[in-house]
Design an enzyme around this catalytic site. Structure first.
Site, PDB file in Angstrom:
ATOM      1  N   HIS A 104       0.644  -1.078  -0.075  1.00  0.00           N
ATOM      2  CA  HIS A 104       0.037  -0.070  -0.021  1.00  0.00           C
ATOM      3  C   HIS A 104       1.028   1.287   0.163  1.00  0.00           C
ATOM      4  CE1 HIS A 104      -2.176  -2.835   2.264  1.00  0.00           C
ATOM      5  NE2 HIS A 104      -3.355  -2.407   1.886  1.00  0.00           N
ATOM      6  N   ASP A 107       2.290   2.037   3.223  1.00  0.00           N
ATOM      7  CA  ASP A 107       3.335   0.989   3.912  1.00  0.00           C
ATOM      8  C   ASP A 107       4.754   1.366   3.649  1.00  0.00           C
ATOM      9  OD1 ASP A 107       1.132  -0.524   4.335  1.00  0.00           O
ATOM     10  OD2 ASP A 107       1.420  -1.942   2.318  1.00  0.00           O
ATOM     11  N   GLU A 235     -10.941  -6.906  -4.152  1.00  0.00           N
ATOM     12  CA  GLU A 235     -10.429  -8.035  -3.146  1.00  0.00           C
ATOM     13  C   GLU A 235     -11.945  -8.165  -2.345  1.00  0.00           C
ATOM     14  OE1 GLU A 235      -6.650  -8.059  -1.194  1.00  0.00           O
ATOM     15  OE2 GLU A 235      -7.705  -8.681   0.901  1.00  0.00           O
ATOM     16  N   GLU A 271      -8.999 -13.667  -1.301  1.00  0.00           N
ATOM     17  CA  GLU A 271      -8.267 -13.769  -0.004  1.00  0.00           C
ATOM     18  C   GLU A 271      -8.983 -15.238   0.805  1.00  0.00           C
ATOM     19  OE1 GLU A 271      -6.540 -10.540   2.118  1.00  0.00           O
ATOM     20  OE2 GLU A 271      -6.644 -11.507   4.062  1.00  0.00           O
ATOM     21  N   ASP A 310     -10.448 -11.940  11.176  1.00  0.00           N
ATOM     22  CA  ASP A 310      -9.419 -11.930  10.060  1.00  0.00           C
ATOM     23  C   ASP A 310      -8.058 -12.140  10.791  1.00  0.00           C
ATOM     24  OD1 ASP A 310      -8.430 -12.017   7.635  1.00  0.00           O
ATOM     25  OD2 ASP A 310      -8.487  -9.795   7.250  1.00  0.00           O
ATOM     26  N   ASP A 342      -0.801 -12.587   2.377  1.00  0.00           N
ATOM     27  CA  ASP A 342      -1.257 -11.486   3.145  1.00  0.00           C
ATOM     28  C   ASP A 342      -1.240 -12.169   4.530  1.00  0.00           C
ATOM     29  OD1 ASP A 342      -2.480  -9.350   4.254  1.00  0.00           O
ATOM     30  OD2 ASP A 342      -4.096  -9.125   2.659  1.00  0.00           O
TER      31      ASP A 342
HETATM   32  C1  XUL Z   1      -7.445  -6.654   4.783  1.00  0.00           C
HETATM   33  C2  XUL Z   1      -6.626  -6.989   3.342  1.00  0.00           C
HETATM   34  C3  XUL Z   1      -5.773  -6.083   2.579  1.00  0.00           C
HETATM   35  C4  XUL Z   1      -5.792  -5.923   1.538  1.00  0.00           C
HETATM   36  C5  XUL Z   1      -5.204  -4.853   0.549  1.00  0.00           C
HETATM   37  O1  XUL Z   1      -8.127  -7.509   5.193  1.00  0.00           O
HETATM   38  O2  XUL Z   1      -6.520  -8.048   3.003  1.00  0.00           O
HETATM   39  O3  XUL Z   1      -4.534  -5.982   3.248  1.00  0.00           O
HETATM   40  O4  XUL Z   1      -5.297  -7.161   0.885  1.00  0.00           O
HETATM   41  O5  XUL Z   1      -5.635  -3.550   0.868  1.00  0.00           O
HETATM   42 CO    CO Z   2      -5.755  -9.126   1.434  1.00  0.00          CO
END
Ligand code: XUL
Ligand code: CO
Length: 442
Positions: A104, A107, A235, A271, A310, A342
């Site tokens: 990001h 980051d 996402e 994800e 999460d 991630d």
């Molecule tokens: C949050 C998540 C983020 C995205 C990118 O749950 O997965 O880190 O991958 O913004």
């Molecule tokens: Co993610």
């Protein structure tokens, strides 16, 4: 570029030593250089490191501060610390043998007092990343903008009720797209962190969804204008931090994109832990995206069966990953996507070596799953079973149904005059589960 000092002096690049190796800092299943079907395993799997977890994560949680203290986190000011941190990150990418990374904007570079100041910081760090990418050969899988941490985004970015915040977020995405293009990013991700609501008492849901679509159209138009060729990815996640996020899961994401004429421009970054939060399996989300031709990339992690949030853990569940891999390979792979870890270390995992153990496990598990899935597909037992299960649609009136050559009247006549009562056939789930187990433990 001058040779930077080593930040992981005790750790050599991770080598493949095979399944029998007793060396914890070696790959047991992932040999990046192994050639399969004319491509290295590294090129098949396209592993990527998530900058935010591995280089900004401190182990903090709502009950206590960070526990993870890295030796490189010191310097004159935030920008010089960020530069050194990035050196450490690229040394890690190389030593863990990851061909890609993801970030990001916030980051990699600290926010300034104004947007112009933040942009200047970002330019410094993007230039540094460019040098490091060139020196190491590590590439950018995707970039994104953090539109959820700063308090200005507390009520969302694109779905904020204040047009001023929408405009600010748009400006931030413009810059993040510039940065992603400059670094040769192969994709650009939108995760709708706070693009949802806390309560419908204060929310115009229709207007917020319209605004989100408008925002994505603006990004698509801008990308085109600068010649950014990367793939846009949504996402999905159902909740957290918001009570409800608009990109709830892949199915609602597809409906949203089609409603607003965005479906040609987007695919999905799926994800694992977001899938399970939405009440789905990882494989389910992959299948839904693949069925729509919108499978893009994977954020590789796992949740905890007993925790409802999460947890972003490294995934060593080879059965779950084999099922996911089967669906990915059947869909023809991820194209310009990859497997981005991630995932974060547990709060007490404070050693530098833990960062290696975590990724070694994640990579080995995916490599193993890839190999098992390939064996399953090569044998074709499941494929044959499924094909046979639907064979009645391959000929005769079944084929007519699929080809839209039949009506309710036709089918009614057919059943009354010829077919009569259907004969039940077993779904054979237990047989298939045993077959899967055989492949997993060969
Ligand atoms: C949050 C998540 C983020 C995205 C990118 O749950 O997965 O880190 O991958 O913004
Ligand atoms: Co993610």
């Amino acid at each position: 570029m001058k040779k930077a000092k080593a930040h992981f002096p005790q750790i050599k690049p991770i080598a493949y030593e095979g399944p029998k190796s007793a060396n914890a800092l070696a790959f047991k299943h992932y040999d990046p250089d192994e050639v399969i079907d004319g491509r290295t395993l590294s090129a098949h799997l396209r592993f990527s490191i998530a900058y935010w977890h591995s280089f900004r994560g401190t182990g903090g949680d709502p009950f206590g501060p960070g526990t993870i203290v890295r030796p490189w986190e010191k310097g004159r000011d935030a920008v010089s610390i960020a530069l050194t941190r990035m050196d450490a990150a690229f040394e890690f990418f190389q030593k863990i043998r990851a061909p890609f990374w993801c970030f990001h904007d916030r980051d990699i570079a600290p926010e300034g007092r104004t947007l112009a100041g933040s942009n200047r910081n970002l330019d410094r760090l993007v230039a540094h990343a460019q040098d490091l990418q060139q020196a190491t050969g590590v590439r950018l899988l995707w970039g994104t903008a953090n539109l959820f941490s700063n308090p200005r985004y507390m009520c969302g970015a694109a779905t904020n009720p204040d047009a001023h915040v929408f405009a600010y977020a748009a400006a931030q995405v413009k810059k993040a797209l510039d940065a992603t293009k400059r670094l040769g990013g192969e994709n650009y991700v939108f995760w709708g962190g706070r693009e949802g609501y806390e309560t419908l008492l204060n929310t115009n849901l229709k207007r917020e969804q319209d605004h989100l679509a408008r925002f994505l159209h603006l990004a698509v138009d801008y990308a085109k204008s600068i010649g950014f060729k990367g793939q846009f990815l949504i996402e999905p996640k159902p909740k957290e931090p918001t009570k409800h996020q608009y990109d709830f899961d892949v199915a609602s994401g597809i409906a949203f994109l089609r409603t607003y004429g965005l479906e040609r421009h987007f695919k999905f970054n799926i994800e694992t832990n977001h899938a399970t939060l939405a009440g789905h399996t990882f494989q389910h989300e992959i299948e839904v995206a693949a069925a729509a031709g919108m499978l893009g990339s994977i954020d590789a992690n796992a949740g905890d069966e007993l925790l409802g949030w999460d947890t972003d853990q490294f995934n060593t569940n080879v059965r779950e990953l084999t099922l996911a891999m089967l669906s990915i390979l059947r869909a023809g792979g991820l194209g310009s996507g990859g497997f981005n870890f991630d995932a974060k270390l547990r709060r007490p995992s404070i050693d530098l070596a833990d960062l290696f153990h975590a990724h070694i496990g994640g990579m080995d598990a995916y490599a193993l799953a890839f190999k098992v899935a390939r064996r399953i597909l090569a044998d074709g037992k499941f494929e044959h079973f499924i094909a046979a299960r639907y064979a009645s649609f391959d000929t005769g009136y079944g084929r007519d149904i699929e080809k839209r050559r039949t009506s309710l009247r036709d089918l009614n006549r057919l059943v009354l005059t010829k077919l009569g009562e259907p004969k039940p056939r077993s779904g054979k789930q237990e047989y298939l589960e045993n077959l899967l187990m055989q492949y997993l433990h060969q």
